[in-house]
Write an enzyme that holds these catalytic residues in place. Structure first.
Site, mmCIF file in Angstrom:
data_model
loop_
_atom_site.group_PDB
_atom_site.id
_atom_site.type_symbol
_atom_site.label_atom_id
_atom_site.label_comp_id
_atom_site.label_asym_id
_atom_site.label_seq_id
_atom_site.Cartn_x
_atom_site.Cartn_y
_atom_site.Cartn_z
ATOM 1 N N THR A 216 1.064 -1.237 -0.113
ATOM 2 C CA THR A 216 0.100 -0.015 0.065
ATOM 3 C C THR A 216 1.055 1.350 0.041
ATOM 4 O O THR A 216 2.118 1.206 0.246
ATOM 5 C CB THR A 216 -0.769 0.008 1.200
ATOM 6 O OG1 THR A 216 -1.808 -1.064 1.044
ATOM 7 C CG2 THR A 216 -1.555 1.216 1.763
ATOM 8 N N GLY A 246 -10.555 -2.446 2.990
ATOM 9 C CA GLY A 246 -9.445 -2.677 3.919
ATOM 10 C C GLY A 246 -9.415 -1.346 5.099
ATOM 11 O O GLY A 246 -10.366 -0.841 5.093
ATOM 12 N N ASP A 247 -8.744 -1.189 5.785
ATOM 13 C CA ASP A 247 -8.387 -0.142 6.731
ATOM 14 C C ASP A 247 -8.172 1.341 5.871
ATOM 15 O O ASP A 247 -8.429 2.335 6.743
ATOM 16 C CB ASP A 247 -7.519 -0.146 7.549
ATOM 17 C CG ASP A 247 -6.096 -0.424 6.923
ATOM 18 O OD1 ASP A 247 -5.867 -1.433 6.003
ATOM 19 O OD2 ASP A 247 -4.960 0.367 7.202
ATOM 20 N N THR A 267 -0.327 1.071 6.875
ATOM 21 C CA THR A 267 -0.171 0.010 5.883
ATOM 22 C C THR A 267 -0.030 -1.493 6.769
ATOM 23 O O THR A 267 0.682 -1.451 7.656
ATOM 24 C CB THR A 267 0.892 0.080 4.962
ATOM 25 O OG1 THR A 267 1.055 -1.229 4.335
ATOM 26 C CG2 THR A 267 2.292 0.251 5.758
ATOM 27 N N GLY A 268 -0.788 -2.339 6.196
ATOM 28 C CA GLY A 268 -0.656 -3.643 6.988
ATOM 29 C C GLY A 268 -1.940 -4.303 6.800
ATOM 30 O O GLY A 268 -2.705 -4.244 6.120
#
Ligand code: ASP
Length: 349
Positions: A216, A246-247, A267-268
């Site tokens: 990302t 996603g987040d 990111t993750g």
């Protein structure tokens, strides 16, 4: 006699001054950062990296840093700097955003992005878009040209057409490397076919030696007026289920900016970032507990890890102090200071 006396005083004063200067950390740039970027966190090991690949990643990060710095240097807004830097990374197939995005379980590219203005707390985000060349610009359009904060899928694409955001064919995003990444993930998944299809990093499955980076991209910036902004853009996670979000586009989870505290881009493993409300939590720790950006960054990444997730983030506070914590093997990251000095880092050490 008198001269000797003054000589001694002068000598002592010089020695004290010199000592004080030497005690200052030579490369401490606290309060000097204006723009920080990331290009994703994950299992990024030097032994798996070719020099060519590393050079391409570095070049991409440098181009983004220079773009953002140029905007700020010219007196532009942190919002423009963040959008400009992220567009460069979205156009670069080395990163999992825009062109080069990872594939969903059913072989599509579904993109998420968000941007936030720390001076007004205005925010915009898009989720699951398939035809938007630069999702970060659509997120900004949602913020500035609609009465909403978040738009998803087809509706977001229809809005893009209405406000003149560039639309491309779905094939634009495809790269062979990401396609192979999906095939690899599917092969691993079929061994665990009863499990949910959300992507489980190979090292969690005990499978080693697989390039498992998230990829990302994100940017946080502080402009000359003292305004903070944050943005994040992603293709999400390889083999994510169709429609999974996603987040990154969730304000407060993967992206947050507030002039009173800090700008954050994460990111993750998104699910853990959503459940921990990571970006806002970082800001709240600074606000309510008086933690520094570094302390708050470490604390929220620890919480992600404690829950079983992994990843990293970049954060820049209102005074230009930054933090780039992560609990993965590496994180593509870079920063530029007021004087234009660029730093780019990839690995843990
Ligand atoms: N956080 C992103 C997501 O879960 C993935 C990434 O950071 O690469 O969608």
């Amino acid at each position: 006699m008198r001269n000797k006396y003054f000589d001694t005083i002068f000598f002592l004063a010089s020695a004290v001054l010199l000592g004080a200067c030497m005690q200052q950390k030579p490369v401490s740039q606290a309060g000097n950062y204006v723009l920080v970027i990331h290009g994703g966190a994950g299992t990024i090991l030097k032994k798996n990296m070719t020099p060519e690949r590393e050079a391409l990643v570095r070049a991409g990060l440098e181009a983004a840093l220079k773009k953002g710095y140029g905007v700020i240097q010219a007196g532009g807004s942190s919002l423009d700097a963040v959008e400009g830097a992220i567009r460069i990374l979205e156009d670069d197939p080395m990163f999992n955003a825009g062109k080069g995005a990872v594939f969903t379980h059913d072989g599509r590219n579904e993109l998420d992005a968000a941007i936030m203005d720390g001076s007004t707390l205005a925010a915009g985000s898009v989720a699951g878009v398939r035809t938007i060349k630069n999702p970060i610009s659509l997120a900004r359009a949602v913020m500035e040209k609609s009465e909403h904060v978040m738009m998803a899928g087809r509706g977001a694409e229809q809005f893009a057409a209405e406000v003149g955001i560039e639309i491309v064919d779905t094939s634009y995003f495809r790269t062979e490397e990401r396609w192979q990444g999906l095939r690899k993930a599917l092969a691993e998944d079929s061994a665990k076919s009863k499990l949910d299809h959300s992507y489980i990093p190979p090292h969690k499955l005990g499978i080693v030696n697989i390039d498992n980076k998230f990829g990302t991209v994100g940017c946080v910036a502080l402009d000359k007026k003292g305004n903070l902004a944050a943005g994040t853009s992603t293709g999400g996670m390889t083999n994510k289920k169709y429609g999974r979000i996603g987040d990154a586009p969730i304000i407060g989870a993967g992206t947050y900016a507030n002039n009173q505290t800090v700008a954050v881009s994460c990111t993750g493993w998104g699910e853990f970032y959503i459940r921990n409300v990571v970006a806002y939590d970082l800001s709240a720790l600074m606000d309510y507990k008086g933690l520094t950006v570094e302390e708050a960054g470490k604390a929220v990444i620890k919480k992600v890890g404690d829950l079983g997730g992994d990843g990293g983030l970049i954060a820049l506070d209102k005074n230009g102090n930054m933090a780039m914590p992560f609990n993965t093997e590496g994180m593509y990251r870079g920063a530029v200071t007021k004087d234009g000095k660029i730093e780019i880092l990839i690995y843990k050490n």
